[in-house]
Design a protein around this motif. Structure first.
Motif, PDB file in Angstrom:
ATOM      1  N   GLY A 164       0.792  -1.232   0.000  1.00 21.67           N
ATOM      2  CA  GLY A 164       0.000   0.000   0.000  1.00 21.67           C
ATOM      3  C   GLY A 164       0.816   1.269   0.000  1.00 21.67           C
ATOM      4  N   GLY A 165       2.121   1.167   0.242  1.00 15.95           N
ATOM      5  CA  GLY A 165       2.978   2.331   0.087  1.00 15.95           C
ATOM      6  C   GLY A 165       3.823   2.663   1.293  1.00 15.95           C
ATOM      7  N   TRP A 166       4.727   3.614   1.079  1.00 13.51           N
ATOM      8  CA  TRP A 166       5.616   4.140   2.109  1.00 13.51           C
ATOM      9  C   TRP A 166       5.082   5.497   2.566  1.00 13.51           C
ATOM     10  CZ3 TRP A 166       9.450   1.115   3.949  1.00 13.51           C
ATOM     11  CH2 TRP A 166       9.873   0.042   3.154  1.00 13.51           C
ATOM     12  N   PHE A 167       4.927   5.642   3.883  1.00 16.59           N
ATOM     13  CA  PHE A 167       4.351   6.857   4.456  1.00 16.59           C
ATOM     14  C   PHE A 167       5.296   7.437   5.500  1.00 16.59           C
ATOM     15  CE2 PHE A 167       0.883   4.722   2.551  1.00 16.59           C
ATOM     16  CZ  PHE A 167      -0.134   5.622   2.319  1.00 16.59           C
ATOM     17  N   LYS A 168       5.384   8.760   5.509  1.00 17.81           N
ATOM     18  CA  LYS A 168       6.216   9.416   6.511  1.00 17.81           C
ATOM     19  C   LYS A 168       5.502   9.524   7.844  1.00 17.81           C
ATOM     20  CE  LYS A 168       9.461  12.058   3.719  1.00 17.81           C
ATOM     21  NZ  LYS A 168      10.101  13.363   3.521  1.00 17.81           N
ATOM     22  N   LYS A 169       4.171   9.502   7.799  1.00 22.03           N
ATOM     23  CA  LYS A 169       3.407   9.548   9.044  1.00 22.03           C
ATOM     24  C   LYS A 169       2.386   8.413   9.053  1.00 22.03           C
ATOM     25  CE  LYS A 169      -0.311  12.678   7.557  1.00 22.03           C
ATOM     26  NZ  LYS A 169      -1.035  13.922   7.879  1.00 22.03           N
ATOM     27  N   GLU A 170       1.987   8.020  10.246  1.00 20.60           N
ATOM     28  CA  GLU A 170       1.047   6.917  10.392  1.00 20.60           C
ATOM     29  C   GLU A 170      -0.368   7.381  10.038  1.00 20.60           C
ATOM     30  OE1 GLU A 170      -0.005   3.458  13.721  1.00 20.60           O
ATOM     31  OE2 GLU A 170       1.355   5.113  14.204  1.00 20.60           O
ATOM     32  N   ILE A 171      -1.115   6.485   9.402  1.00 15.54           N
ATOM     33  CA  ILE A 171      -2.508   6.766   9.028  1.00 15.54           C
ATOM     34  C   ILE A 171      -3.421   6.037  10.016  1.00 15.54           C
ATOM     35  CG2 ILE A 171      -4.247   6.617   7.209  1.00 15.54           C
ATOM     36  CD1 ILE A 171      -1.872   8.461   6.556  1.00 15.54           C
ATOM     37  N   ASN A 172      -4.118   6.804  10.836  1.00 12.78           N
ATOM     38  CA  ASN A 172      -4.983   6.214  11.860  1.00 12.78           C
ATOM     39  C   ASN A 172      -6.464   6.397  11.579  1.00 12.78           C
ATOM     40  OD1 ASN A 172      -2.881   5.284  13.740  1.00 12.78           O
ATOM     41  ND2 ASN A 172      -2.439   7.478  13.986  1.00 12.78           N
ATOM     42  N   THR A 173      -6.819   7.491  10.904  1.00 14.78           N
ATOM     43  CA  THR A 173      -8.219   7.798  10.631  1.00 14.78           C
ATOM     44  C   THR A 173      -8.366   8.274   9.190  1.00 14.78           C
ATOM     45  OG1 THR A 173      -8.081  10.154  11.217  1.00 14.78           O
ATOM     46  CG2 THR A 173      -8.437   8.573  13.035  1.00 14.78           C
ATOM     47  N   LEU A 211      10.186  12.226  -2.567  1.00 15.79           N
ATOM     48  CA  LEU A 211       9.854  11.897  -1.182  1.00 15.79           C
ATOM     49  C   LEU A 211      10.835  12.570  -0.222  1.00 15.79           C
ATOM     50  CD1 LEU A 211       7.870  10.163   0.521  1.00 15.79           C
ATOM     51  CD2 LEU A 211       9.548   8.309   0.394  1.00 15.79           C
ATOM     52  N   GLU A 212      12.102  12.569  -0.576  1.00 18.33           N
ATOM     53  CA  GLU A 212      13.130  13.158   0.284  1.00 18.33           C
ATOM     54  C   GLU A 212      12.938  14.663   0.430  1.00 18.33           C
ATOM     55  OE1 GLU A 212      17.950  12.764   0.639  1.00 18.33           O
ATOM     56  OE2 GLU A 212      17.117  13.234  -1.340  1.00 18.33           O
ATOM     57  N   ARG A 213      12.576  15.325  -0.666  1.00 19.52           N
ATOM     58  CA  ARG A 213      12.429  16.784  -0.655  1.00 19.52           C
ATOM     59  C   ARG A 213      11.036  17.235  -0.241  1.00 19.52           C
ATOM     60  NH1 ARG A 213      15.653  18.262  -6.337  1.00 19.52           N
ATOM     61  NH2 ARG A 213      17.725  17.539  -5.620  1.00 19.52           N
ATOM     62  N   LYS A 214      10.209  16.297   0.164  1.00 23.14           N
ATOM     63  CA  LYS A 214       8.858  16.561   0.677  1.00 23.14           C
ATOM     64  C   LYS A 214       7.925  17.137  -0.382  1.00 23.14           C
ATOM     65  CE  LYS A 214      10.578  17.183   5.381  1.00 23.14           C
ATOM     66  NZ  LYS A 214      10.637  18.069   6.578  1.00 23.14           N
ATOM     67  N   THR A 215       8.261  16.865  -1.644  1.00 26.04           N
ATOM     68  CA  THR A 215       7.307  17.188  -2.706  1.00 26.04           C
ATOM     69  C   THR A 215       6.058  16.334  -2.535  1.00 26.04           C
ATOM     70  OG1 THR A 215       9.158  17.661  -4.186  1.00 26.04           O
ATOM     71  CG2 THR A 215       7.002  17.312  -5.206  1.00 26.04           C
ATOM     72  N   ILE A 216       6.256  15.143  -2.009  1.00 24.87           N
ATOM     73  CA  ILE A 216       5.155  14.242  -1.660  1.00 24.87           C
ATOM     74  C   ILE A 216       5.375  13.744  -0.231  1.00 24.87           C
ATOM     75  CG2 ILE A 216       4.578  13.488  -3.998  1.00 24.87           C
ATOM     76  CD1 ILE A 216       6.393  11.070  -3.603  1.00 24.87           C
ATOM     77  N   ILE A 235      13.656   6.998   4.463  1.00 27.35           N
ATOM     78  CA  ILE A 235      13.060   8.317   4.722  1.00 27.35           C
ATOM     79  C   ILE A 235      11.562   8.249   5.018  1.00 27.35           C
ATOM     80  CG2 ILE A 235      14.729   9.746   3.498  1.00 27.35           C
ATOM     81  CD1 ILE A 235      13.118   9.496   0.975  1.00 27.35           C
ATOM     82  N   ALA A 236      10.970   7.062   4.921  1.00 23.46           N
ATOM     83  CA  ALA A 236       9.542   6.895   5.220  1.00 23.46           C
ATOM     84  C   ALA A 236       9.372   5.541   5.916  1.00 23.46           C
ATOM     85  CB  ALA A 236       8.710   6.968   3.946  1.00 23.46           C
ATOM     86  N   PRO A 237       9.262   5.515   7.244  1.00 29.41           N
ATOM     87  CA  PRO A 237       9.341   4.254   7.988  1.00 29.41           C
ATOM     88  C   PRO A 237       8.092   3.377   7.969  1.00 29.41           C
ATOM     89  CG  PRO A 237       8.994   6.076   9.494  1.00 29.41           C
ATOM     90  CD  PRO A 237       9.190   6.683   8.146  1.00 29.41           C
ATOM     91  N   TYR A 238       6.931   3.937   7.581  1.00 28.40           N
ATOM     92  CA  TYR A 238       5.687   3.162   7.653  1.00 28.40           C
ATOM     93  C   TYR A 238       5.400   2.499   6.298  1.00 28.40           C
ATOM     94  CZ  TYR A 238       5.059   5.884  11.918  1.00 28.40           C
ATOM     95  OH  TYR A 238       5.238   6.472  13.154  1.00 28.40           O
ATOM     96  N   TYR A 239       5.329   1.179   6.325  1.00 33.85           N
ATOM     97  CA  TYR A 239       5.149   0.380   5.108  1.00 33.85           C
ATOM     98  C   TYR A 239       3.780  -0.295   5.199  1.00 33.85           C
ATOM     99  CZ  TYR A 239       7.216  -2.386   1.206  1.00 33.85           C
ATOM    100  OH  TYR A 239       7.537  -2.935  -0.010  1.00 33.85           O
TER     101      TYR A 239
END
Length: 368
Positions: A164-173, A211-216, A235-239
């Protein structure tokens, strides 16, 4: 008398030699005359450094040449050469390249009905989708869509169930998706837009930098077979686990005029090489996913595997169903494809549930 007989024999031998020599020469010439060769060009979406999918095109080119005894030669150009990773459709349609290798859902801006032939969210896994293409009418529907553009599309290798992807922050809601800038193509991108995210499509070679430059803020790619070398985990710990691409099929694109210009046997060889090299893609991905996930777990323990919470999945599924209904209402061909996929899935999934799924569920604790 003996002298006369010898003279007559010599005459006959001489006459026979004069009659057979041209025939023998013609036969010899026919044997040694080199067969005509046909040189084709293929443009791929993938950069030359990308594993597996670039192996697919290399295998295809090698198979085509070997199966044709050298009469077919295919030059493969990676995206870093032709500079148009998301332009394969136009390159092949215009005849700038004879062949292409990419993913069908990249062309939804050219023809919305192309997006159905890579994968659909909450849809078929690889085995089910392969069966739909071969026996469930999928290839015939794809012919109908691409034929309007002078193209033939051929399944070019399934990469299996994609993460489902690499995310920099956790998706809870569901609210965590609002305003999320995410690289996600195809119908899944439409779904993410509907639930408040900001989807975009970025070429493979630009993903890490974006992803590194926070364009996404997040991106979906494929799975460990591909993701390890891309370095997203740094650079994005949530898999996150899958929902959007349960069986993603790449594709070969063929300029139909160019195909028709080839002898019939070479046409058959070309298409056979595509199918065989595509089949090997899934087996290679299955192997590499296991190998690379082992490395990722051991060397990068900070990776956190997550599954989207039930409320998030419910919102995504609702958006999926609503968008499909809208598409079916607008376009008769979209409706035909959607109904074909849904009917096939309804039948095939019943078997998947009591076979593969039941086996995995009952043996979950036995394999650690």
């Amino acid at each position: 008398m003996r002298i006369l007989l010898l003279a007559a024999a010599a005459f006959l031998v001489s006459a026979c030699n004069e009659q057979t020599q041209p025939t023998q020469q013609a036969e010899t010439a026919a044997v040694v005359k080199p067969a005509k060769t046909y040189s084709l060009t293929l443009a791929q979406t993938w950069p030359s450094s990308l594993p597996v999918l670039t192996d697919t095109t290399k295998r295809f080119a090698a198979m085509a040449e070997q199966m044709s005894a050298g009469r077919l030669k295919v030059r493969v150009d990676a995206s870093n050469k032709h500079k148009a990773p998301l332009g394969i459709f136009d390159l092949v349609k215009s005849g700038q390249y004879d062949l292409g290798h990419s993913a069908s859902y990249y062309w939804k801006g050219k023809d919305v009905n192309t997006l159905f032939f890579t994968t659909m969210p909450f849809g078929m896994i690889a085995a089910e989708q392969n069966a739909w293409f071969e026996y469930g009418g999928g290839q015939e529907l794809m012919n109908k869509v691409y034929g309007r553009h002078g193209l033939l599309a051929v399944p070019g290798g399934n990469t299996g169930n994609q993460m489902g992807g690499w995310f920099k922050k956790e998706i809870n809601t569901p609210e965590d998706l609002h305003g999320l800038k995410m690289r996600i193509p195809g119908f899944a991108g439409e779904i993410m837009a509907k639930v408040g995210a900001k989807p975009t499509n970025i070429a493979p070679g630009e993903l890490y930098t974006s992803l590194e430059r926070k364009t996404i803020d997040a991106l979906e790619w494929i799975g460990p077979a591909f993701d390890l070398s891309m370095g997203f985990h740094k650079i994005a710990p949530y898999y996150y686990t899958s929902w959007h691409e349960p069986g993603a099929e790449s594709q070969f694109l063929v300029n139909k005029k160019k195909l028709a210009s080839l002898p019939e046997d070479l046409q058959a060889i070309l298409l056979s090489a595509m199918k065989l090299s595509g089949y090997q893609t899934l087996t290679q991905v299955t192997f590499k996913n296991g190998e690379n996930w082992k490395i990722m777990k051991e060397e990068y323990p900070s990776i956190q595997i997550k599954t989207f919470p039930a409320p998030v999945m419910a919102v995504l599924k609702k958006a999926n169903d609503e968008l499909l209904a809208e598409m079916a209402a607008k376009d008769p061909l979209s409706k035909e494809i959607i109904e074909s996929q849904q009917a096939f899935l309804k039948t095939s999934r019943q078997w998947t549930k009591i076979s593969d799924q039941a086996f995995l569920n009952s043996n979950e604790d036995l394999v650690k």
